[in-house]
Scaffold this motif. Structure first.
Motif, PDB file in Angstrom:
ATOM      1  N   CYS A 114      33.932  51.125  55.161  1.00 47.11           N
ATOM      2  CA  CYS A 114      33.678  49.969  54.285  1.00 47.11           C
ATOM      3  C   CYS A 114      34.537  50.012  53.022  1.00 47.11           C
ATOM      4  CB  CYS A 114      32.194  49.903  53.918  1.00 47.11           C
ATOM      5  SG  CYS A 114      31.157  49.431  55.315  1.00 47.11           S
ATOM      6  N   VAL A 115      34.709  51.198  52.441  1.00 45.98           N
ATOM      7  CA  VAL A 115      35.572  51.335  51.260  1.00 45.98           C
ATOM      8  C   VAL A 115      36.979  50.856  51.604  1.00 45.98           C
ATOM      9  CG1 VAL A 115      36.702  53.003  49.721  1.00 45.98           C
ATOM     10  CG2 VAL A 115      34.236  53.125  50.106  1.00 45.98           C
ATOM     11  N   ALA A 116      37.484  51.285  52.750  1.00 47.84           N
ATOM     12  CA  ALA A 116      38.837  50.890  53.169  1.00 47.84           C
ATOM     13  C   ALA A 116      38.917  49.380  53.398  1.00 47.84           C
ATOM     14  CB  ALA A 116      39.231  51.638  54.442  1.00 47.84           C
ATOM     15  N   GLN A 117      37.887  48.794  54.023  1.00 52.17           N
ATOM     16  CA  GLN A 117      37.898  47.352  54.286  1.00 52.17           C
ATOM     17  C   GLN A 117      37.841  46.549  52.991  1.00 52.17           C
ATOM     18  OE1 GLN A 117      34.506  47.188  56.908  1.00 52.17           O
ATOM     19  NE2 GLN A 117      35.790  47.144  58.750  1.00 52.17           N
ATOM     20  N   ARG A 120      41.173  46.791  51.264  1.00 51.28           N
ATOM     21  CA  ARG A 120      42.175  45.990  51.971  1.00 51.28           C
ATOM     22  C   ARG A 120      42.031  44.501  51.659  1.00 51.28           C
ATOM     23  NH1 ARG A 120      41.285  43.710  56.581  1.00 51.28           N
ATOM     24  NH2 ARG A 120      39.640  45.137  57.200  1.00 51.28           N
ATOM     25  N   THR A 121      40.796  44.044  51.453  1.00 49.86           N
ATOM     26  CA  THR A 121      40.548  42.610  51.215  1.00 49.86           C
ATOM     27  C   THR A 121      40.376  42.290  49.733  1.00 49.86           C
ATOM     28  OG1 THR A 121      38.160  42.878  51.510  1.00 49.86           O
ATOM     29  CG2 THR A 121      39.466  42.324  53.481  1.00 49.86           C
ATOM     30  N   ASN A 122      40.654  43.256  48.867  1.00 49.37           N
ATOM     31  CA  ASN A 122      40.494  43.070  47.417  1.00 49.37           C
ATOM     32  C   ASN A 122      39.083  42.631  47.041  1.00 49.37           C
ATOM     33  OD1 ASN A 122      42.760  43.910  46.094  1.00 49.37           O
ATOM     34  ND2 ASN A 122      43.773  41.920  46.151  1.00 49.37           N
ATOM     35  N   GLY A 123      38.103  43.183  47.713  1.00 47.39           N
ATOM     36  CA  GLY A 123      36.711  42.885  47.396  1.00 47.39           C
ATOM     37  C   GLY A 123      36.198  41.592  47.996  1.00 47.39           C
ATOM     38  N   SER A 124      37.011  40.938  48.776  1.00 43.86           N
ATOM     39  CA  SER A 124      36.616  39.669  49.383  1.00 43.86           C
ATOM     40  C   SER A 124      36.147  39.923  50.816  1.00 43.86           C
ATOM     41  CB  SER A 124      37.803  38.704  49.352  1.00 43.86           C
ATOM     42  OG  SER A 124      37.430  37.463  49.893  1.00 43.86           O
ATOM     43  N   TYR A 125      35.050  40.618  50.956  1.00 41.65           N
ATOM     44  CA  TYR A 125      34.518  41.012  52.252  1.00 41.65           C
ATOM     45  C   TYR A 125      33.250  40.208  52.499  1.00 41.65           C
ATOM     46  CZ  TYR A 125      33.473  44.172  56.147  1.00 41.65           C
ATOM     47  OH  TYR A 125      33.243  44.697  57.389  1.00 41.65           O
ATOM     48  N   SER A 126      33.198  39.501  53.597  1.00 35.67           N
ATOM     49  CA  SER A 126      32.073  38.603  53.873  1.00 35.67           C
ATOM     50  C   SER A 126      31.162  39.163  54.962  1.00 35.67           C
ATOM     51  CB  SER A 126      32.605  37.237  54.312  1.00 35.67           C
ATOM     52  OG  SER A 126      33.230  37.345  55.585  1.00 35.67           O
TER      53      SER A 126
END
Length: 136
Positions: A114-117, A120-126
């Motif tokens: 999750c940290v890597a995701q 990678r998305t600059n905190g824009s994880y949905s």
């Protein structure tokens, strides 16, 4: 009434017509007895402003006070919102922890993923991103 000339020197000054019009318009409003006094004050103000390490000495106190108030209000609002979000997140985590059967090792591995995701998305994880990840 004659102006004092002690310590002063007369010289030619070329100035734009629009600037001179502004001087004519504002020198009395600034309680100056002459346009020369207004220009002299303006030059001293500008020299102080550009040479000052702390330009707040030259900004009106009301502007500084207003800006500080706006920043403080924003800080308080953001802090309250973050607190409410943290409470909701804690509730969600407790519900998930109570209903899922996951080992500590799986949790640690998921945290790293999750940290890597999120990075990678600059905190824009949905939620959709998490759903897609879990369904592969």
């Amino acid at each position: 009434m004659a102006e004092k000339t002690e310590g002063k020197r007369k010289f030619a000054l070329w100035i734009g017509e629009s600037t001179l019009e502004q001087v004519r318009k504002w020198y009395k409003a600034d309680n100056c007895s002459s346009q020369r006094e207004f220009i002299d004050k303006a030059i001293h103000f500008y020299i102080g402003f550009i040479s000052s390490e702390n330009s707040s000495d030259y900004l009106p106190k009301i502007i500084i006070s207003t800006l500080k108030g706006i920043v403080n209000d924003s800080d308080n609002r953001i802090s309250r919102i973050l607190f409410k979000l943290a409470v909701e997140q804690a509730i969600t985590m407790n519900v998930v922890a109570a209903t899922c059967n996951i080992s500590r090792e799986q949790l640690d591995k998921l945290r790293g993923t999750c940290v890597a995701q999120v990075k990678r998305t600059n905190g824009s994880y949905s939620f959709e991103d998490a759903f897609d990840f879990q369904k592969r």
